[in-house]
Scaffold this motif. Structure first.
Motif, PDB file in Angstrom:
ATOM      1  N   ALA A 189      84.421 -32.206 101.785  1.00 48.77           N
ATOM      2  CA  ALA A 189      84.037 -31.214 100.563  1.00 48.77           C
ATOM      3  C   ALA A 189      85.210 -30.307 100.334  1.00 48.77           C
ATOM      4  N   VAL A 190      85.566 -29.843 101.213  1.00 52.40           N
ATOM      5  CA  VAL A 190      86.839 -28.687 100.900  1.00 52.40           C
ATOM      6  C   VAL A 190      88.130 -29.270 100.275  1.00 52.40           C
ATOM      7  N   SER A 191      88.173 -30.783 100.595  1.00 58.89           N
ATOM      8  CA  SER A 191      89.312 -31.229  99.908  1.00 58.89           C
ATOM      9  C   SER A 191      89.425 -31.162  98.610  1.00 58.89           C
ATOM     10  N   GLY A 192      88.635 -31.254  97.740  1.00 57.68           N
ATOM     11  CA  GLY A 192      88.779 -30.921  96.537  1.00 57.68           C
ATOM     12  C   GLY A 192      88.322 -29.623  95.952  1.00 57.68           C
ATOM     13  N   ALA A 193      88.592 -28.634  96.545  1.00 59.09           N
ATOM     14  CA  ALA A 193      88.030 -27.413  96.105  1.00 59.09           C
ATOM     15  C   ALA A 193      89.455 -26.402  96.015  1.00 59.09           C
ATOM     16  N   ASP A 194      89.393 -25.706  94.883  1.00 52.25           N
ATOM     17  CA  ASP A 194      90.272 -24.734  94.484  1.00 52.25           C
ATOM     18  C   ASP A 194      90.057 -23.482  95.171  1.00 52.25           C
ATOM     19  N   ARG A 195      88.649 -22.870  95.625  1.00 51.12           N
ATOM     20  CA  ARG A 195      88.650 -21.768  96.363  1.00 51.12           C
ATOM     21  C   ARG A 195      87.147 -21.951  97.016  1.00 51.12           C
ATOM     22  N   ALA A 196      86.643 -21.006  97.936  1.00 46.35           N
ATOM     23  CA  ALA A 196      85.516 -21.278  98.866  1.00 46.35           C
ATOM     24  C   ALA A 196      84.929 -20.166  98.670  1.00 46.35           C
ATOM     25  N   ILE A 197      83.582 -20.138  99.145  1.00 44.24           N
ATOM     26  CA  ILE A 197      82.612 -19.121  99.433  1.00 44.24           C
ATOM     27  C   ILE A 197      82.113 -19.322 100.605  1.00 44.24           C
ATOM     28  N   VAL A 198      82.132 -18.573 101.968  1.00 40.73           N
ATOM     29  CA  VAL A 198      81.341 -18.787 102.899  1.00 40.73           C
ATOM     30  C   VAL A 198      79.993 -17.967 102.999  1.00 40.73           C
ATOM     31  N   VAL A 199      79.282 -18.578 103.441  1.00 35.83           N
ATOM     32  CA  VAL A 199      77.865 -18.143 103.273  1.00 35.83           C
ATOM     33  C   VAL A 199      77.461 -17.793 104.819  1.00 35.83           C
ATOM     34  N   THR A 200      77.176 -16.612 105.282  1.00 34.26           N
ATOM     35  CA  THR A 200      76.379 -16.526 106.665  1.00 34.26           C
ATOM     36  C   THR A 200      75.299 -15.399 106.587  1.00 34.26           C
ATOM     37  N   THR A 201      74.514 -15.670 107.622  1.00 33.46           N
ATOM     38  CA  THR A 201      73.501 -14.616 107.693  1.00 33.46           C
ATOM     39  C   THR A 201      74.137 -13.204 108.760  1.00 33.46           C
TER      40      THR A 201
ATOM     41  N   PRO B 201      89.207 -17.437 100.983  1.00 32.74           N
ATOM     42  CA  PRO B 201      87.596 -17.653 100.839  1.00 32.74           C
ATOM     43  C   PRO B 201      86.970 -16.096 100.791  1.00 32.74           C
ATOM     44  N   LYS B 202      85.788 -16.327 100.016  1.00 34.71           N
ATOM     45  CA  LYS B 202      85.204 -14.891  99.881  1.00 34.71           C
ATOM     46  C   LYS B 202      83.899 -14.933 100.746  1.00 34.71           C
ATOM     47  N   LEU B 203      83.355 -13.817 101.334  1.00 33.16           N
ATOM     48  CA  LEU B 203      82.040 -13.690 102.005  1.00 33.16           C
ATOM     49  C   LEU B 203      80.778 -13.458 101.238  1.00 33.16           C
ATOM     50  N   LEU B 204      79.926 -14.323 101.349  1.00 34.02           N
ATOM     51  CA  LEU B 204      78.460 -13.936 100.930  1.00 34.02           C
ATOM     52  C   LEU B 204      77.547 -13.922 102.036  1.00 34.02           C
ATOM     53  N   ILE B 205      76.891 -12.762 102.267  1.00 32.13           N
ATOM     54  CA  ILE B 205      76.147 -12.425 103.273  1.00 32.13           C
ATOM     55  C   ILE B 205      74.698 -12.539 102.725  1.00 32.13           C
ATOM     56  N   ASN B 206      73.869 -13.284 103.487  1.00 33.54           N
ATOM     57  CA  ASN B 206      72.670 -13.728 102.971  1.00 33.54           C
ATOM     58  C   ASN B 206      71.219 -13.397 104.024  1.00 33.54           C
ATOM     59  N   ARG B 207      70.306 -13.082 103.214  1.00 38.09           N
ATOM     60  CA  ARG B 207      69.089 -12.515 103.933  1.00 38.09           C
ATOM     61  C   ARG B 207      69.284 -11.335 104.912  1.00 38.09           C
ATOM     62  N   LEU B 208      69.679 -10.354 104.247  1.00 36.59           N
ATOM     63  CA  LEU B 208      69.937  -9.168 104.682  1.00 36.59           C
ATOM     64  C   LEU B 208      68.756  -8.405 104.721  1.00 36.59           C
ATOM     65  N   ARG B 209      68.447  -7.860 106.129  1.00 38.49           N
ATOM     66  CA  ARG B 209      66.980  -7.019 105.959  1.00 38.49           C
ATOM     67  C   ARG B 209      67.382  -5.761 106.413  1.00 38.49           C
TER      68      ARG B 209
END
Length: 264
Positions: A131-143, A167-175
């Motif tokens: 999946a990453v082999s064809g990517a120009d950039r990445a978004i890393v998702v974490t909770t 890579p950029k960070l996306l923080i998901n499901r923050l309470r």
């Protein structure tokens, strides 16, 4: 020539496919031509989140095995004129695809689309490397949970090794309430541990589950706080400077609006 972005994580179940669906839809709503590519061979679910599962004729493996052309396998979204899905195969496994094939496919799609959003399988094995082999950039998702953050840290190291942009960070499901009570890490703590740029924070929202079950990405619904967060994220992807939502304040405004409108 378009741009390819892989949506990845170390741990499964952090909302990666939901993120792919909402970012892709958000970019299409902004007028961009977008293709979502599900690379989770054997376990596809992006088609369900998009409400397109009954329209699948060909899949990604059919394309790379030359059983059909790329255009034949693309499924047009029901709601956005310029949004398409290339589904994963359900009856094959990850060995049916290799990095060379995905690089070729991504390059083909970038000729037509402004953004190619690659939904990456969980883990760090062959599916991730493809999946990453064809990517120009990445978004890393974490909770904001220790296990998810630890796995995200491992993935960030691998992305740097594979030379996939910054890579950029996306923080998901923050309470926010759990953060206040000390039961969940706050945004600054997560960013400090992972040491990459923050792209956005999506609050925990039950409506995301309902919208996923309906096959309608939540970003399509204007009144949701999570939808607003996803729309801001898509604007940042396009280079706009957009401040982070102040989740507590926004939640109070949303609650008041629902009360005024008789929904609470």
């Amino acid at each position: 020539m378009g741009e390819s972005i892989v949506i990845t994580s170390g741990k499964g179940g952090v909302g990666k496919s939901t993120t792919s669906a909402n970012i892709g839809t958000g970019l299409a709503l902004a007028g961009k031509k977008v293709c979502l590519v599900d690379t989770d061979i054997g376990l596809r679910n992006l088609d369900v989140l998009m409400g397109l599962e009954n329209r699948i004729v060909y899949d990604l493996i059919d394309v790379v095995e030359k059983k059909c052309g790329v255009k034949q396998a693309l499924i047009k979204d029901k709601r956005c004129e310029e949004l398409y899905l290339l589904p994963a195969a359900q009856t094959k496994d990850k060995t049916a695809l290799d990095a060379r094939q995905l690089r070729w496919l991504t390059a083909e799609l970038k000729e037509t689309f402004d953004y190619v959003i690659i939904d990456c399988p969980a883990g760090i094995e062959m599916g991730f490397k493809n999946a990453v082999s064809g990517a120009d950039r990445a978004i890393v998702v974490t909770t904001p949970e220790n296990a998810a953050i630890r796995d995200a840290d491992r993935v960030i190291g691998l992305l740097e090794k594979e030379k996939v942009g910054s890579p950029k960070l996306l923080i998901n499901r923050l309470r926010t309430q759990m953060v206040k009570e000390g039961g969940m890490m706050d945004v600054d703590e997560v960013v400090s541990v992972l040491s990459i740029d923050l792209l956005g924070v999506v609050p925990d929202d039950e409506e995301i589950i309902r919208s996923g079950n309906r096959g309608e990405p939540i970003v399509l619904h204007n009144k949701s706080l999570a939808a607003k967060a996803y729309r801001n994220i898509t604007r940042r992807i396009q280079g706009e400077v957009v401040p982070l939502l102040v989740l507590d304040k926004e939640k109070k405004i949303m609650a008041k609006m629902k009360k005024w409108l008789g929904f609470a």
